[in-house]
Design an enzyme around this catalytic site. Structure first.
Site, PDB file in Angstrom:
ATOM      1  N   LYS A 108      16.492 -39.830   9.541  1.00 28.07           N
ATOM      2  CA  LYS A 108      16.106 -39.674  10.949  1.00 28.07           C
ATOM      3  C   LYS A 108      14.599 -39.477  11.067  1.00 28.07           C
ATOM      4  O   LYS A 108      13.955 -40.049  11.943  1.00 28.07           O
ATOM      5  CB  LYS A 108      16.871 -38.466  11.513  1.00 28.07           C
ATOM      6  CG  LYS A 108      16.085 -37.547  12.419  1.00 28.07           C
ATOM      7  CD  LYS A 108      16.921 -36.408  12.925  1.00 28.07           C
ATOM      8  CE  LYS A 108      16.409 -35.026  12.595  1.00 28.07           C
ATOM      9  NZ  LYS A 108      15.144 -34.635  13.196  1.00 28.07           N
ATOM     10  N   ASN A 109      14.025 -38.658  10.170  1.00 24.63           N
ATOM     11  CA  ASN A 109      12.612 -38.323  10.307  1.00 24.63           C
ATOM     12  C   ASN A 109      11.690 -39.438   9.834  1.00 24.63           C
ATOM     13  O   ASN A 109      10.470 -39.309   9.882  1.00 24.63           O
ATOM     14  CB  ASN A 109      12.306 -37.002   9.605  1.00 24.63           C
ATOM     15  CG  ASN A 109      12.929 -35.835  10.358  1.00 24.63           C
ATOM     16  OD1 ASN A 109      13.376 -35.998  11.501  1.00 24.63           O
ATOM     17  ND2 ASN A 109      12.989 -34.667   9.733  1.00 24.63           N
ATOM     18  N   CYS A 140      10.697 -24.518  20.248  1.00 20.47           N
ATOM     19  CA  CYS A 140      12.148 -24.567  20.152  1.00 20.47           C
ATOM     20  C   CYS A 140      12.583 -23.372  19.325  1.00 20.47           C
ATOM     21  O   CYS A 140      11.777 -22.498  19.012  1.00 20.47           O
ATOM     22  CB  CYS A 140      12.635 -25.887  19.602  1.00 20.47           C
ATOM     23  SG  CYS A 140      12.296 -26.137  17.890  1.00 20.47           S
ATOM     24  N   ARG A 146       5.945 -24.362  17.667  1.00 21.64           N
ATOM     25  CA  ARG A 146       5.674 -25.771  17.413  1.00 21.64           C
ATOM     26  C   ARG A 146       4.555 -26.363  18.290  1.00 21.64           C
ATOM     27  O   ARG A 146       4.773 -27.306  19.039  1.00 21.64           O
ATOM     28  CB  ARG A 146       6.961 -26.587  17.534  1.00 21.64           C
ATOM     29  CG  ARG A 146       8.057 -26.071  16.611  1.00 21.64           C
ATOM     30  CD  ARG A 146       9.264 -26.959  16.557  1.00 21.64           C
ATOM     31  NE  ARG A 146       9.067 -28.102  15.682  1.00 21.64           N
ATOM     32  CZ  ARG A 146      10.005 -29.015  15.427  1.00 21.64           C
ATOM     33  NH1 ARG A 146      11.190 -28.901  15.990  1.00 21.64           N
ATOM     34  NH2 ARG A 146       9.780 -30.021  14.626  1.00 21.64           N
ATOM     35  N   ASP A 148      13.750 -27.661   5.574  1.00 24.90           N
ATOM     36  CA  ASP A 148      15.059 -28.113   6.085  1.00 24.90           C
ATOM     37  C   ASP A 148      16.181 -27.925   5.063  1.00 24.90           C
ATOM     38  O   ASP A 148      17.333 -28.198   5.369  1.00 24.90           O
ATOM     39  CB  ASP A 148      14.986 -29.592   6.481  1.00 24.90           C
ATOM     40  CG  ASP A 148      13.996 -29.815   7.598  1.00 24.90           C
ATOM     41  OD1 ASP A 148      14.413 -29.990   8.733  1.00 24.90           O
ATOM     42  OD2 ASP A 148      12.784 -29.763   7.314  1.00 24.90           O
ATOM     43  N   VAL A 197       6.904 -22.368   6.401  1.00 23.78           N
ATOM     44  CA  VAL A 197       6.539 -23.504   7.259  1.00 23.78           C
ATOM     45  C   VAL A 197       6.737 -23.186   8.739  1.00 23.78           C
ATOM     46  O   VAL A 197       5.852 -23.438   9.558  1.00 23.78           O
ATOM     47  CB  VAL A 197       7.325 -24.774   6.843  1.00 23.78           C
ATOM     48  CG1 VAL A 197       6.973 -25.949   7.753  1.00 23.78           C
ATOM     49  CG2 VAL A 197       7.023 -25.135   5.394  1.00 23.78           C
ATOM     50  N   ARG A 240      22.382 -34.507  16.562  1.00 25.06           N
ATOM     51  CA  ARG A 240      20.985 -34.950  16.660  1.00 25.06           C
ATOM     52  C   ARG A 240      20.518 -35.601  15.364  1.00 25.06           C
ATOM     53  O   ARG A 240      19.664 -36.468  15.381  1.00 25.06           O
ATOM     54  CB  ARG A 240      20.056 -33.750  16.896  1.00 25.06           C
ATOM     55  CG  ARG A 240      20.109 -33.181  18.246  1.00 25.06           C
ATOM     56  CD  ARG A 240      19.080 -32.106  18.376  1.00 25.06           C
ATOM     57  NE  ARG A 240      17.746 -32.715  18.479  1.00 25.06           N
ATOM     58  CZ  ARG A 240      16.692 -32.084  18.952  1.00 25.06           C
ATOM     59  NH1 ARG A 240      16.793 -30.845  19.351  1.00 25.06           N
ATOM     60  NH2 ARG A 240      15.529 -32.681  19.027  1.00 25.06           N
TER      61      ARG A 240
HETATM   62  N1  EPU Z   1       1.890 -27.037  13.501  1.00 24.28           N
HETATM   63  C1  EPU Z   1       0.815 -26.529  14.180  1.00 24.28           C
HETATM   64  N2  EPU Z   1       0.079 -27.376  14.967  1.00 24.28           N
HETATM   65  C2  EPU Z   1       0.376 -28.711  15.085  1.00 24.28           C
HETATM   66  C3  EPU Z   1       1.477 -29.223  14.362  1.00 24.28           C
HETATM   67  C4  EPU Z   1       2.221 -28.364  13.573  1.00 24.28           C
HETATM   68  O1  EPU Z   1       0.537 -25.333  14.103  1.00 24.28           O
HETATM   69  O2  EPU Z   1      -0.331 -29.417  15.801  1.00 24.28           O
HETATM   70  C5  EPU Z   1       2.719 -26.120  12.672  1.00 24.28           C
HETATM   71  C6  EPU Z   1       4.147 -26.008  13.241  1.00 24.28           C
HETATM   72  O3  EPU Z   1       4.213 -25.078  14.288  1.00 24.28           O
HETATM   73  C7  EPU Z   1       4.932 -25.601  12.015  1.00 24.28           C
HETATM   74  C8  EPU Z   1       4.222 -26.329  10.879  1.00 24.28           C
HETATM   75  O4  EPU Z   1       2.916 -26.668  11.383  1.00 24.28           O
HETATM   76  O5  EPU Z   1       4.840 -24.223  11.827  1.00 24.28           O
HETATM   77  C9  EPU Z   1       4.919 -27.570  10.403  1.00 24.28           C
HETATM   78  O6  EPU Z   1       5.043 -28.507  11.441  1.00 24.28           O
HETATM   79  P1  EPU Z   1       5.006 -30.075  11.195  1.00 24.28           P
HETATM   80  O7  EPU Z   1       4.079 -30.680  12.188  1.00 24.28           O
HETATM   81  O8  EPU Z   1       4.776 -30.339   9.754  1.00 24.28           O
HETATM   82  O9  EPU Z   1       6.487 -30.476  11.545  1.00 24.28           O
HETATM   83  P2  EPU Z   1       7.015 -31.554  12.570  1.00 24.28           P
HETATM   84  O10 EPU Z   1       6.319 -32.824  12.401  1.00 24.28           O
HETATM   85  O11 EPU Z   1       7.078 -30.953  13.934  1.00 24.28           O
HETATM   86  C10 EPU Z   1       8.804 -32.524  10.929  1.00 24.28           C
HETATM   87  C11 EPU Z   1      10.289 -32.712  10.988  1.00 24.28           C
HETATM   88  C12 EPU Z   1      10.986 -31.371  10.822  1.00 24.28           C
HETATM   89  C13 EPU Z   1      10.571 -30.768   9.482  1.00 24.28           C
HETATM   90  C14 EPU Z   1       9.038 -30.639   9.439  1.00 24.28           C
HETATM   91  C15 EPU Z   1       8.550 -30.126   8.108  1.00 24.28           C
HETATM   92  C16 EPU Z   1      10.500 -34.583  12.467  1.00 24.28           C
HETATM   93  C17 EPU Z   1      10.928 -35.109  13.775  1.00 24.28           C
HETATM   94  N3  EPU Z   1      10.642 -33.285  12.274  1.00 24.28           N
HETATM   95  O12 EPU Z   1       8.491 -31.695  12.062  1.00 24.28           O
HETATM   96  O13 EPU Z   1      12.369 -31.603  10.798  1.00 24.28           O
HETATM   97  O14 EPU Z   1      11.158 -29.509   9.328  1.00 24.28           O
HETATM   98  O15 EPU Z   1       8.443 -31.928   9.690  1.00 24.28           O
HETATM   99  O16 EPU Z   1       8.838 -31.013   7.083  1.00 24.28           O
HETATM  100  O17 EPU Z   1      10.073 -35.331  11.583  1.00 24.28           O
HETATM  101  C18 EPU Z   1      14.567 -31.406  11.560  1.00 24.28           C
HETATM  102  O18 EPU Z   1      14.749 -32.545  11.107  1.00 24.28           O
HETATM  103  O19 EPU Z   1      15.479 -30.694  12.041  1.00 24.28           O
HETATM  104  C19 EPU Z   1      13.227 -30.870  11.572  1.00 24.28           C
HETATM  105  C20 EPU Z   1      12.902 -29.749  12.224  1.00 24.28           C
END
Ligand code: EPU
Length: 439
Positions: A28-29, A123, A128, A311, A333, A419
């Site tokens: 999915k990701n 969330c 986030r 995850d 994380v 989801r």
């Molecule tokens: N963060 C910031 N600022 C930003 C972006 C992120 O502070 O601008 C922080 C977040 O708050 C968090 C950390 O950085 O504490 C990690 O966030 P990241 O941006 O790496 O995660 P994401 O892109 O929002 C994706 C996956 C998540 C997975 C994470 C970590 C998708 C759609 N989601 O989220 O997957 O846990 O990377 O590998 O790709 C899931 O599949 O259920 C899921 C939550």
């Protein structure tokens, strides 16, 4: 951000060890990001191994259809072509129901000079924020403002830049990567995330005509090009689904083969499985996971790739309730990723949360009040209960808890699991679990 609640639930009668063979879906990701990247060209893009039944992918395709994409869904294939984009405003309700919408900033600015994207909320796993996305896009020359509901991105062409991320965010890396493909000159993303899903995105963009280098020190270097073309790509298998089922099999004292599980993407997970006394065997088309002897406790810390993925910690926590001794999980994380623990206590799990950094080095939440470390005492004899799912990965871990518990469990909130996992109840039934979905 939260899916609309409905009362679809799972009823599980626990006690059956899982045995048999399942195949994981496409990730999915990865798939959702590849769909976004396809909007960088007017040509047709074709994806194989596409997890078409999961809700996050369906929301992504709905958003793209409203923008003007023509999408054809087949059995595990998805074709998308975006010859014209009718408007660059993303529907608020759809945009708010996925973290993917913000990644459309680059393609929309490239195609229309402007994008309006709903401001994502937090969330249940954390606040986030998207500050790193915004800062990166600004550095590429994008003008970013906000109205009551949307971020507004505007630019007449982007310019390559040096962008150092404070944290290797997956989403921010993807956003900057997608946006910089047409930026004039060279873009360097330092401290970039290098998750397998990002490498998959890079491989797809390369097939489309991009020039992207990855250096060993978390640097991704993008050399701007003028045009991208259509491409065909096979989505990588979902390593999170593989890890989730592996934990389920071992916790139930079972033995399963997970077809399409990829060793390269699970190296840290596999080491951890062996350290707790369980076993795996890499076979021709996947990986076999099996219970061998009494499980040993362990201290783990979640981290960005190639670390132990955030995850994986929820299904692993259930596994640790069956280990002989005290285990520690330090979540580094997300600040609030233990919200699922309270409900598990109703089933007899012995887990305590702490706001200190236990079992590892101080993390970025060290001076916060967030309960981001867990101490798990095992082995616990779990018993059936009625519990409510708070989020996707926690949902899967509740299913594992139900499968190993004595008696009947009612797990409310199937919508969260849908989801990110296809046909989850069918897959578990094929492995011998007594699980029903009730609408
Ligand atoms: N963060 C910031 N600022 C930003 C972006 C992120 O502070 O601008 C922080 C977040 O708050 C968090 C950390 O950085 O504490 C990690 O966030 P990241 O941006 O790496 O995660 P994401 O892109 O929002 C994706 C996956 C998540 C997975 C994470 C970590 C998708 C759609 N989601 O989220 O997957 O846990 O990377 O590998 O790709 C899931 O599949 O259920 C899921 C939550």
């Amino acid at each position: 951000m939260e899916p609309t609640a409905n009362n679809t639930k799972f009823i599980i009668n626990g006690g059956n060890p899982l045995r048999g063979v399942i195949k994981v879906a496409g990730a999915k990701n990865s798939a959702t990001k590849l769909i976004v990247a396809s909007l960088l060209t007017k040509d047709k893009c074709i994806f194989h191994n596409s997890p078409n039944k999961i809700k996050d992918l369906q929301v992504t395709t709905q958003i793209c259809s409203l923008l003007g994409s023509k999408i054809k869904i087949g059995n595990g294939t998805l074709e998308i072509q975006t010859k014209e984009i009718s408007n660059g405003i993303i529907d608020q309700e759809l945009g708010n129901s996925t973290r993917i919408a913000i990644l459309l900033a680059g393609p929309l600015v490239h195609r229309l000079g402007k994008a309006e994207i709903p401001i994502p909320g937090g969330c249940r796993i954390g606040s986030r924020p998207v500050n790193l996305h915004i800062e990166g896009l600004k550095k590429l020359g994008c003008n970013v403002s906000m109205n009551d509901t949307h971020y507004v991105f505007e630019a007449d062409g982007l310019k390559g830049a040096d962008i150092k991320l404070d944290f290797p965010s997956v989403g921010a890396t993807e956003n900057i990567l997608i946006a910089s493909i047409f930026a004039k000159g060279r873009t360097i993303i330092s401290n970039a995330a290098v998750e397998p899903e990002i490498i998959d995105l890079i491989k797809f963009l390369q097939k489309m005509g991009a020039i992207i280098e990855i250096s060993t020190d978390r640097k991704i270097i993008i050399e701007g090009v003028k045009k991208l073309y259509g491409a065909t790509h096979r989505v990588i298998p979902d390593r999170n689904e593989a890890a989730s089922f592996a934990c389920a099999a071992i916790a139930s004292k079972g033995d399963i083969i997970i077809e399409d599980a990829v060793q390269d993407d699970l190296i840290t997970f596999l080491n951890t499985i062996r350290r707790v006394g369980a076993e795996y065997q890499v076979v021709e088309n996947g990986i076999r996971f099996y219970y061998k002897c009494k499980l040993k406790p362990i201290a783990i810390e979640t981290n960005v790739h190639p670390g132990f993925m955030t995850d994986w910690q929820q299904p692993f926590a259930i596994l640790m309730t069956q280990a002989n001794g005290i285990s520690i999980i330090h979540e580094t994380v997300y600040e609030k990723r233990f919200g699922y623990v309270e409900e598990l206590k109703k089933m007899g799990a012995e887990i305590e949360l702490y706001n200190n950094c236990l079992g590892g080095l101080p993390c970025r939440f060290a001076s916060s009040q967030y309960y981001h470390s867990a101490v798990i005492k095992g082995p616990s004899k779990l018993k059936g209960a009625e519990i409510n799912i708070p989020d996707l990965r926690a949902g899967f871990s509740y299913l594992i808890a139900g499968i190993i518990a004595e008696g009947e469990s009612v797990i409310n909130g199937a919508v969260y699991i849908d989801r990110g996992y296809e046909d989850i109840d069918i897959k578990f039934r094929n492995l011998g679990a007594d699980i029903r979905r009730i609408h």
